[in-house]
Design a protein around this motif. Structure first.
Motif, short mmCIF file in Angstrom:
data_model
loop_
_atom_site.label_atom_id
_atom_site.label_comp_id
_atom_site.label_asym_id
_atom_site.label_seq_id
_atom_site.Cartn_x
_atom_site.Cartn_y
_atom_site.Cartn_z
N VAL A 35 -2.58 2.32 -8.91
CA VAL A 35 -2.91 1.06 -7.78
C VAL A 35 -1.55 0.64 -7.45
CG1 VAL A 35 -3.79 -1.33 -7.77
CG2 VAL A 35 -5.16 0.45 -8.64
N ALA A 36 -0.72 0.57 -8.37
CA ALA A 36 0.70 0.01 -7.85
C ALA A 36 1.43 1.24 -7.17
CB ALA A 36 1.67 0.01 -9.22
N CYS A 37 0.99 2.40 -7.02
CA CYS A 37 1.60 3.52 -6.51
C CYS A 37 1.05 3.37 -4.96
CB CYS A 37 1.17 4.80 -6.70
SG CYS A 37 2.14 5.32 -8.42
N VAL A 38 -0.17 2.91 -4.88
CA VAL A 38 -0.61 2.67 -3.05
C VAL A 38 0.02 1.55 -2.58
CG1 VAL A 38 -2.67 1.79 -2.21
CG2 VAL A 38 -3.14 3.60 -4.11
N ILE A 39 0.21 0.62 -3.40
CA ILE A 39 0.91 -0.38 -2.63
C ILE A 39 2.11 -0.20 -2.46
CG2 ILE A 39 1.83 -3.01 -3.22
CD1 ILE A 39 -0.68 -3.22 -5.40
N ARG A 40 2.92 0.53 -3.16
CA ARG A 40 4.52 0.86 -3.03
C ARG A 40 4.14 1.80 -1.69
NH1 ARG A 40 7.62 3.85 -7.21
NH2 ARG A 40 5.99 5.43 -7.15
N ASN A 41 3.25 2.79 -1.58
CA ASN A 41 3.14 3.77 -0.44
C ASN A 41 2.97 2.79 0.95
OD1 ASN A 41 3.41 5.81 -2.12
ND2 ASN A 41 1.34 6.17 -2.22
N ARG A 42 2.08 1.87 0.94
CA ARG A 42 1.91 1.00 2.14
C ARG A 42 3.31 0.15 2.40
NH1 ARG A 42 -3.84 -2.09 1.92
NH2 ARG A 42 -5.18 -0.17 1.89
N VAL A 43 3.90 -0.32 1.43
CA VAL A 43 5.31 -0.74 1.52
C VAL A 43 6.28 -0.11 2.21
CG1 VAL A 43 7.29 -2.04 0.52
CG2 VAL A 43 4.87 -2.72 -0.18
N GLU A 44 6.26 1.23 1.77
CA GLU A 44 7.33 2.10 2.31
C GLU A 44 6.76 2.91 3.85
OE1 GLU A 44 7.92 4.75 -1.00
OE2 GLU A 44 9.14 3.43 -1.85
N ALA A 45 5.62 2.86 3.99
CA ALA A 45 5.29 3.35 5.24
C ALA A 45 5.46 2.56 6.45
CB ALA A 45 3.48 3.37 5.35
N ASP A 46 5.56 3.35 7.70
CA ASP A 46 5.65 2.92 8.81
C ASP A 46 4.77 3.45 9.70
OD1 ASP A 46 6.51 1.46 11.43
OD2 ASP A 46 8.37 2.73 11.23
N LEU A 47 3.62 2.36 9.89
CA LEU A 47 2.45 3.10 10.72
C LEU A 47 2.89 3.46 12.05
CD1 LEU A 47 -0.49 1.03 9.19
CD2 LEU A 47 0.20 3.37 8.53
N HIS A 48 2.64 4.48 12.55
CA HIS A 48 2.73 4.80 14.03
C HIS A 48 4.58 4.93 14.16
CE1 HIS A 48 -1.10 3.62 14.58
NE2 HIS A 48 -1.00 2.26 14.19
N GLY A 49 5.01 5.04 13.36
CA GLY A 49 6.63 5.23 13.51
C GLY A 49 7.21 4.49 14.39
#
Length: 150
Positions: A35-49
Motif C-alpha cells: 500500500v505504501a508503494c502505491v502511494i509512492r508510485n502516485r507521488v512520483e507519477a506525472d500523469l500526462h507528462g
C-alpha cells in the motif's frame, strides 16, 4: 480537533503512516509495504507528462488525503476512527513507522510492479469497479489486488 483540522496538521510522514494503518493495518508487513508503494508510485507519477498537478494529489500528504482515494480518511467506521486517533497524536505501531520511513527514504523497493491502484480481492470478486477496466493487474499481495495503467 475536527477531522479537517487534524488533516491540516499532517506532514508527509504522518499522512503516510496513518494511511498505511487505515488501508492495510490488518495486513502482514508485505501488504502494508505494498500500500505504501502505491502511494509512492502516485507521488512520483506525472500523469500526462505535463508537469501539472495530478487529480490524485501531489506529494505524500496530498496523495494520501485526496478526496475519494483512500477511504480511511473519508468514510466512517473502525478504520477511520483508528486513523484519526493516530493522526491526532495517538500511538502508531513501530513497524508502520519503519515502513513509512523506508518508503520515504527510497530504501524499500516497489513490490507492486508499479501499481497506482488497488482494491481488496473480496471487492473484486463481488463486482469490479469501472476504473479497473482501463488497468492491468500487477500483483496480489495479502488481501489486495494491485493495478497500473495498461
Amino acid at each position: 480537533m475536527t477531522r479537517p483540522e487534524i488533516r491540516a496538521t499532517l506532514d508527509d510522514r504522518q499522512a503516510l503512516i496513518c494511511t498505511i494503518l487505515g488501508e492495510a493495518g490488518g495486513e502482514a508487513a508485505e501488504g502494508q509495504l505494498a500500500v505504501a508503494c502505491v502511494i509512492r508510485n502516485r507521488v512520483e507519477a506525472d500523469l500526462h507528462g505535463d508537469g501539472r498537478p495530478d487529480w490524485w494529489g501531489e506529494g505524500y500528504t496530498g496523495v494520501c488525503l485526496a478526496p475519494w482515494q483512500f477511504s480511511c480518511w473519508w468514510e466512517t467506521g473502525p478504520n477511520s476512527e483508528r486513523v484519526y486517533a493516530a493522526a491526532a497524536g495517538g500511538p502508531v505501531p513501530a513497524e508502520l513507522a519503519a515502513i513509512a520511513d523506508g518508503v520515504l527514504a527510497g530504501r524499500l523497493a516497489d513490490i507492486t510492479g508499479g501499481a497506482t491502484h488497488y482494491l481488496t480481492a473480496a471487492r473484486l470478486k463481488i463486482a469490479a469497479p469501472a476504473w479497473v477496466a482501463a488497468l492491468r493487474e500487477t500483483a496480489r499481495i495479502g488481501h489486495h489486488v494491485f493495478f497500473r495503467a495498461a
